[in-house]
Design an enzyme around this catalytic site. Structure first.
Site, PDB file in Angstrom:
ATOM      1  N   HIS A  21       1.114  -1.381  -0.373  1.00  0.00           N
ATOM      2  CA  HIS A  21       0.243   0.418   0.069  1.00  0.00           C
ATOM      3  C   HIS A  21       1.362   1.599  -0.007  1.00  0.00           C
ATOM      4  CE1 HIS A  21      -3.486  -2.367   1.251  1.00  0.00           C
ATOM      5  NE2 HIS A  21      -2.669  -2.714   1.595  1.00  0.00           N
ATOM      6  N   HIS A 199      -8.068  -8.247  -0.475  1.00  0.00           N
ATOM      7  CA  HIS A 199      -7.777  -8.958   0.576  1.00  0.00           C
ATOM      8  C   HIS A 199      -8.963 -10.172   1.184  1.00  0.00           C
ATOM      9  CE1 HIS A 199      -4.835  -5.526   0.408  1.00  0.00           C
ATOM     10  NE2 HIS A 199      -4.557  -5.590   1.645  1.00  0.00           N
ATOM     11  N   GLU A 202      -7.481 -12.396   6.470  1.00  0.00           N
ATOM     12  CA  GLU A 202      -5.973 -12.130   7.078  1.00  0.00           C
ATOM     13  C   GLU A 202      -6.464 -11.820   8.395  1.00  0.00           C
ATOM     14  OE1 GLU A 202      -5.673  -7.616   6.585  1.00  0.00           O
ATOM     15  OE2 GLU A 202      -3.850  -7.455   7.455  1.00  0.00           O
ATOM     16  N   ASP A 280       3.642  -5.345   2.576  1.00  0.00           N
ATOM     17  CA  ASP A 280       2.389  -4.622   3.386  1.00  0.00           C
ATOM     18  C   ASP A 280       1.665  -2.856   3.169  1.00  0.00           C
ATOM     19  OD1 ASP A 280      -0.428  -4.312   2.941  1.00  0.00           O
ATOM     20  OD2 ASP A 280      -0.315  -6.330   5.116  1.00  0.00           O
TER      21      ASP A 280
HETATM   22  N1  HPA Z   1      -5.221  -5.195   5.532  1.00  0.00           N
HETATM   23  C1  HPA Z   1      -6.386  -4.347   4.950  1.00  0.00           C
HETATM   24  N2  HPA Z   1      -6.186  -3.028   5.237  1.00  0.00           N
HETATM   25  C2  HPA Z   1      -4.747  -2.575   4.737  1.00  0.00           C
HETATM   26  C3  HPA Z   1      -4.193  -3.482   5.371  1.00  0.00           C
HETATM   27  C4  HPA Z   1      -4.394  -4.612   5.303  1.00  0.00           C
HETATM   28  O1  HPA Z   1      -2.899  -5.355   5.809  1.00  0.00           O
HETATM   29  N3  HPA Z   1      -2.613  -2.805   4.365  1.00  0.00           N
HETATM   30  C5  HPA Z   1      -3.262  -1.027   4.175  1.00  0.00           C
HETATM   31  N4  HPA Z   1      -4.761  -1.251   4.729  1.00  0.00           N
HETATM   32 ZN    ZN Z   2      -2.796  -5.274   2.467  1.00  0.00          ZN
END
Ligand code: HPA
Ligand code: ZN
Length: 339
Positions: A21, A199, A202, A280
């Site tokens: 990001h 995503h 996670e 990330d």
């Molecule tokens: N997860 C979800 N949203 C995010 C992340 C992440 O790891 N990093 C930046 N925005």
């Molecule tokens: Zn991410």
């Protein structure tokens, strides 16, 4: 018998980054510089104070501070500087290709024109290709804590710039915001020729990964850790040959794993999943690409052949052309032959 120098091997190993990001590469030093340049108040007195605030117990803890930090980004030049700082960092990590995310809603909700954001980022990406030899693709992420209508408005606002956007992604607070919420906007993005990422898994359950596959029809899974809880899901991901963009130091910082020795990266490889190593949000989670590589390689005692597989996965899971992938694959083999 010669000793295998893992750090030296990783340092020069050609690799790609597929989960990054741009707003998460905002270093405290640049945050202060931009705050001053744009006359914006930030609730920190020093770089040390900022870094001390980077202790998270979950994803939301991090997101709160990450969105706040992004508030110093105002001008086209700010987005250029942010992106160029990142590219300069990863160029030193033998990174040859990046597929990077940005969060337009974080900026448009503050009154910044999406054109300014995209222009600054893409100007830096072009310079990164010209001066650092790093190829790139840009992925627009929808913030999943916001509603479907806001995501559609973002897609519409991006319409004049779609020549600079390769795909769309889905990020921010996962639990409570399942992929199904965005099925229609992903369908609209697909109809515009955009590639689809999300995503998933996670913090969210395997059901969210299923939804990302079946409802959003994504091309690659960001994180995907919790997919391992569901054997049928693992089989599906392996069968479809989908790449997982795994982020070891992020997982550690956000308490997705208790410690790196318990990280599922090797298990993913053993189960036939195409895992990759990524940073990330490197300014927040303790390091850029090679720092992630080295940390997980040491924690799991990854062998040379596993590191080669991970590097190959980073290109095979990218959207480079077949010819480009082949050239990078050869560069990896050449590097490996020297050790
Ligand atoms: N997860 C979800 N949203 C995010 C992340 C992440 O790891 N990093 C930046 N925005
Ligand atoms: Zn991410």
């Amino acid at each position: 018998m010669s000793h295998f120098d893992r750090a030296a091997f990783i340092a020069g190993l050609p690799k790609a980054e597929l989960h990054l990001h741009l707003e998460g590469s905002l270093e405290p030093e640049l945050m202060f510089e931009l705050a001053q340049r744009n006359q914006i108040d930030i609730p920190f007195k020093s770089v040390e104070e900022v870094r001390a605030a980077y202790r998270f117990s979950n994803l939301q803890d991090f997101l709160d501070i990450y969105y706040q930090g992004a508030g110093v980004l105002i001008t086209e030049q700010d987005f250029y500087d942010l992106t160029m700082a990142y590219l300069t960092k990863v160029a030193a990590d033998a990174c040859r290709h990046v597929e990077v995310f940005f969060d337009p809603q974080t900026h448009t909700d503050r009154g910044i024109d999406i054109g300014i954001v995209i222009s600054g980022i893409s100007r830096a990406l072009a310079d990164g290709q010209a001066h650092l030899g790093i190829s790139s693709k840009l992925i627009l992420c929808f913030l999943r804590h916001l509603d479907e209508e806001a995501a559609f408005a973002t897609l519409t606002a991006a319409e004049p710039y779609l020549d600079k956007i390769f795909g769309v992604g889905l990020d921010s607070s996962e639990v409570g915001h399942p992929p199904s919420k965005f099925a229609r906007v992903f369908e609209a993005a697909r109809a515009k020729g955009l590639h689809l990422f999300a995503h998933a898994g996670e913090e969210g359950p395997p059901a969210y990964v299923w939804e990302a596959l079946d409802l959003l029809k994504i091309d690659r899974i960001d994180h995907g850790n919790r997919a391992l809880e569901d054997d049928a899901l693992v089989a599906r991901i392996a069968q479809d040959g989908l790449t997982l963009t795994v982020c070891p130091l992020s997982n550690l910082s956000l308490c997705v794993v208790k410690d790196l020795k318990a990280h599922p990266l090797r298990t993913m490889l053993e189960k036939g999943l195409k895992a990759t190593i990524n940073s990330d949000d490197p300014a927040y989670f303790g390091g850029y690409l090679n720092t992630n590589w080295l940390a997980i390689a040491e924690a799991l005692d990854l062998k040379k052949d596993e590191l080669v597989t991970l590097a190959q996965n980073s290109f095979s899971g990218s959207y480079l052309t077949a010819a480009e992938k082949q050239a990078h694959a050869r560069a990896i083999t050449d590097w490996a032959a020297r050790f």
